[in-house]
Design an enzyme around this catalytic site. Structure first.
Site, PDB file in Angstrom:
ATOM      1  N   ASP A   1      22.365  37.721   7.224  1.00  0.00           N
ATOM      2  CA  ASP A   1      22.448  36.422   7.116  1.00  0.00           C
ATOM      3  C   ASP A   1      23.459  36.070   8.007  1.00  0.00           C
ATOM      4  O   ASP A   1      23.927  36.746   8.701  1.00  0.00           O
ATOM      5  CB  ASP A   1      22.836  36.508   5.544  1.00  0.00           C
TER       6      ASP A   1
ATOM      7  N   ASN B   1      28.616  36.626  -7.930  1.00  0.00           N
ATOM      8  CA  ASN B   1      27.439  35.896  -8.649  1.00  0.00           C
ATOM      9  C   ASN B   1      26.212  36.565  -8.665  1.00  0.00           C
ATOM     10  O   ASN B   1      25.148  35.965  -8.917  1.00  0.00           O
ATOM     11  CB  ASN B   1      27.381  34.542  -8.294  1.00  0.00           C
TER      12      ASN B   1
ATOM     13  N   HIS C   1      24.784  37.729  -5.914  1.00  0.00           N
ATOM     14  CA  HIS C   1      23.824  37.190  -4.673  1.00  0.00           C
ATOM     15  C   HIS C   1      23.722  38.529  -3.719  1.00  0.00           C
ATOM     16  O   HIS C   1      24.570  39.348  -3.645  1.00  0.00           O
ATOM     17  CB  HIS C   1      24.232  35.926  -4.130  1.00  0.00           C
TER      18      HIS C   1
ATOM     19  N   GLU D   1      21.104  33.390  -3.850  1.00  0.00           N
ATOM     20  CA  GLU D   1      21.892  32.731  -4.473  1.00  0.00           C
ATOM     21  C   GLU D   1      20.821  33.098  -6.187  1.00  0.00           C
ATOM     22  O   GLU D   1      19.803  32.995  -6.091  1.00  0.00           O
ATOM     23  CB  GLU D   1      22.474  31.504  -4.633  1.00  0.00           C
TER      24      GLU D   1
HETATM   25  C1  GLP Z   1      28.774  37.362   1.669  1.00  0.00           C
HETATM   26  C2  GLP Z   1      27.609  38.134   2.472  1.00  0.00           C
HETATM   27  C3  GLP Z   1      26.988  39.107   1.421  1.00  0.00           C
HETATM   28  C4  GLP Z   1      28.055  40.148   0.814  1.00  0.00           C
HETATM   29  C5  GLP Z   1      29.030  39.277  -0.204  1.00  0.00           C
HETATM   30  C6  GLP Z   1      30.004  40.102  -0.441  1.00  0.00           C
HETATM   31  O1  GLP Z   1      28.578  36.254   0.806  1.00  0.00           O
HETATM   32  N1  GLP Z   1      26.671  37.001   2.617  1.00  0.00           N
HETATM   33  O2  GLP Z   1      25.907  39.607   2.128  1.00  0.00           O
HETATM   34  O3  GLP Z   1      27.332  41.155  -0.006  1.00  0.00           O
HETATM   35  O4  GLP Z   1      29.526  38.424   0.834  1.00  0.00           O
HETATM   36  O5  GLP Z   1      31.265  39.946  -0.004  1.00  0.00           O
HETATM   37  P1  GLP Z   1      32.527  41.069   0.034  1.00  0.00           P
HETATM   38  O6  GLP Z   1      31.917  42.407   0.411  1.00  0.00           O
HETATM   39  O7  GLP Z   1      33.625  40.733   0.758  1.00  0.00           O
HETATM   40  O8  GLP Z   1      32.832  41.079  -1.628  1.00  0.00           O
END
Ligand code: GLP
Length: 227
Positions: free
Chosen positions: A55, A121, A123, A128
């Site tokens: 993404d 959440n 995702h 989402e």
């Molecule tokens: C972002 C990315 C996700 C990732 C998420 C979790 O939103 N788009 O792909 O899994 O963050 O972040 P973290 O690893 O910092 O908890």
């Protein structure tokens, strides 16, 4: 812990590459950082591998330090050359065309090993809650939770409303998925993902029946599991 998880995930990737895997689906966020450190430290040659990121924020160019392209360059690609590295173009003028283009890249490079983090959440990428099951690469409005969480990584708030993301359908087409989660803040969602029902309200739960899915959880993230 997160370091051990990164090492174990790296071992699986190394084994995959030794057995012919060439396309890695990569993720951003703090979660895969220990894995990328292992990849950088290792003597594994990735110059025959292609990476395809999950993404990107819409509106951010690759030289913006809040973009995922910037994150990937600084955490992995600057130190470990790949044959090609793909991240969706957040500055594309025609976003629908960019999604189609990204799907073409995927059609030519089916993902052997997909690395995933998980949002608080639930995702996956920017899929989402209430995401349909059959989505391919698409443009999404970001959930407020996603925006709030992303602020933790930067000094300044993220002024972005949309993202471009691989869909659940695309992710389900990978051969193997490694889903990593660390910290207590992920424990509720890890429990819902593993022990709860399969529902689009919890996008990560849609992966439940995936044949080759490995979870890498630190103790805190796994602490609420009954099983
Ligand atoms: C972002 C990315 C996700 C990732 C998420 C979790 O939103 N788009 O792909 O899994 O963050 O972040 P973290 O690893 O910092 O908890």
């Amino acid at each position: 812990d997160a370091e051990e998880g990164g090492k174990k995930a790296f071992e699986l990737i190394k084994e995959g590459i030794d057995n012919g895997a060439q396309v890695l689906g990569l993720a951003t966020g703090s979660t895969p950082e220990t894995l990328y450190q292992e990849m950088v430290k290792s003597d594994v040659d990735f110059s025959n591998c292609v990476s395809i990121n999950l993404d990107e924020y819409i509106g951010l160019s690759g030289d913006n330090d809040q973009s995922y392209r910037y994150f990937m360059n600084s955490h992995l690609f600057n130190d470990k050359p790949f044959k090609a590295t793909y991240v969706p173009n957040g500055k594309a003028e025609d976003l629908a065309a960019e999604c189609r283009h990204y799907e073409e890249i995927l059609a030519n490079h089916p993902i052997d090993i997909q690395i995933l983090g998980i949002g608080e959440n639930a995702h996956i990428g920017f899929n989402e809650p209430n995401v349909p099951l059959d989505t391919y690469c698409h443009v999404v409005g970001l959930d407020p939770v996603t925006k709030d969480v992303s602020i933790k990584d930067f000094d300044k708030a993220l002024d972005v409303k949309q993202g471009i993301s691989l869909g659940m359908k695309t992710i389900n087409e990978a051969d193997t998925i490694l889903l990593i989660a660390n910290d207590l803040r992920k424990s509720d969602i890890v429990k819902k993902t593993i022990e709860g029902e399969k529902t689009p309200k919890v996008p990560s739960s849609l992966l439940k029946d995936f044949p080759k899915l490995y979870f890498f959880l630190d103790e805190a993230a796994a602490s609420k599991l009954d099983k």
